[in-house]
Design a protein around this motif. Structure first.
Motif, mmCIF file in Angstrom:
data_model
loop_
_atom_site.group_PDB
_atom_site.id
_atom_site.type_symbol
_atom_site.label_atom_id
_atom_site.label_comp_id
_atom_site.label_asym_id
_atom_site.label_seq_id
_atom_site.Cartn_x
_atom_site.Cartn_y
_atom_site.Cartn_z
ATOM 1 N N ASN A 1 0.847 -1.201 0.000
ATOM 2 C CA ASN A 1 0.000 0.000 0.000
ATOM 3 C C ASN A 1 0.876 1.242 0.000
ATOM 4 N N PRO A 2 1.359 1.643 -1.173
ATOM 5 C CA PRO A 2 2.298 2.783 -1.260
ATOM 6 C C PRO A 2 1.741 4.070 -0.655
ATOM 7 N N ALA A 3 0.441 4.279 -0.701
ATOM 8 C CA ALA A 3 -0.148 5.515 -0.183
ATOM 9 C C ALA A 3 0.062 5.654 1.321
ATOM 10 N N SER B 1 2.683 8.429 5.543
ATOM 11 C CA SER B 1 2.240 8.641 6.930
ATOM 12 C C SER B 1 2.770 7.560 7.859
ATOM 13 N N GLY B 2 3.081 6.419 7.298
ATOM 14 C CA GLY B 2 3.520 5.296 8.113
ATOM 15 C C GLY B 2 2.405 4.668 8.918
ATOM 16 N N SER B 3 1.151 5.065 8.597
ATOM 17 C CA SER B 3 0.001 4.549 9.338
ATOM 18 C C SER B 3 -0.389 3.168 8.820
#
Length: 314
Positions: free
Chosen positions: A189-191, A195-197
């Protein structure tokens, strides 16, 4: 030829159900030529439309002869009858044919709808009993849903709404991901990398029974709008129904068609509701964040309500 001003009735137009019912008529002849190929023969009028299945019939105009299922039996100016398709009628006979065609098509549609309503009349009393029973069952379940939601806090009701909007009946426990799982998630999930979330891992642990009942709305109750029209069909005799204005005929015919999907849909909602109102099922909602206190209160109130009408909560 000027458009006929004679009002057509269903009894004025023969029913042509197959090829034999057309070609066996005493004045039928095919193929025929018309003006200008035949100097004297012109279009007389439409006798009846036909909508065949199975064997096609050839166009009765000598220069065409195209096989078709849908067309019109017509009379000629010299006393014959033959059959033609819509395209040939418009091509050869222009406005005279078009005006007649519209009148006969309207009558055909009216007769078709009338016959379906009269067919409905045969089983309408049983259908009315079925609808009234469904309405009673749904109203009872809707009342229980209102009582159940009234036992929850605002935030808990929001949780229910969010779950309904998710369209997912599955119950989950949530578990933190391992470092390897987090890395794999970010890779897939590159998106989320910026955020690193990373959301916790969802582990299915069950399912909310009757979940879809929670999302039922007033739109699902449309079928109950047809109870009074159904009563009108039952109380009216054949002659009264035949005299109905086109608007009433159209409206009644429309809901006959809708009932084939709306009744099974409501039956499914009622079954979903019955499945939802089960003690174990209600208690399982603690998994989505409904407090045990609220759930215990809801179960108590629902049991009391069910007991007052001689029933018990599952």
């Amino acid at each position: 030829m000027a458009e006929s001003t004679v009002d057509l009735g269903a009894d004025d137009v023969p029913t042509l159900k197959d090829v034999e019912s057309i070609i066996s008529r005493k004045d039928y002849s095919s193929p025929l030529s018309f003006f200008p190929d035949h100097r004297e023969r012109k279009f007389g009028g439409i006798i009846a439309p036909y909508h065949l299945s199975g064997t096609k019939i050839k166009c009765g105009i000598k220069s065409c002869r195209t096989p078709h299922w849908h067309g019109y039996l017509i009379s000629t100016s010299d006393g014959y009858e033959t059959n033609i398709g819509k395209d040939c009628g418009k091509t050869h006979f222009k406005a005279d044919f078009t005006a007649e065609m519209k009148r006969h098509d309207a009558l055909y549609e009216r007769r078709l709808k009338l016959n379906r309503i009269l067919e409905l009349k045969k089983y309408a009393p049983n259908l009315l009993r079925e609808l009234l029973a469904l309405q009673s069952a749904y109203s009872e379940l809707k009342s229980m849903r209102f009582k159940f939601r009234g036992c929850l806090s605002a935030s808990e009701n929001n949780r229910i709404e969010s779950k309904v909007k998710s369209a997912d009946a599955t119950l989950y426990h949530y578990q933190e991901r391992t470092k390897e799982e987090r890395d794999a998630y970010l890779e897939a999930n590159p998106a989320s990398r910026k955020s690193g979330s990373v959301p916790p891992k969802e582990i299915p642990v069950g399912e909310i029974k009757g979940f879809w009942f929670l999302g039922a709305t007033y739109k699902d109750e449309e079928i109950f709008n047809y109870i009074n029209p159904l009563r009108q069909v039952i109380s009216a005799n054949k002659n009264h129904i035949a005299a109905w204005k086109q608007g009433q005929l159209n409206a009644t015919h429309l809901w006959i068609g809708k009932s084939k999907t709306l009744i099974p849909a409501m039956e499914s909602i009622v079954e979903q509701g019955k499945s939802f109102f089960n003690v174990d099922n209600l208690i399982s909602l603690s998994i989505i964040g409904i407090s045990e206190e609220s759930l215990s209160h809801a179960v108590y109130e629902l049991k009391k309500a069910m007991s007052s009408i001689g029933k018990s909560l599952g």
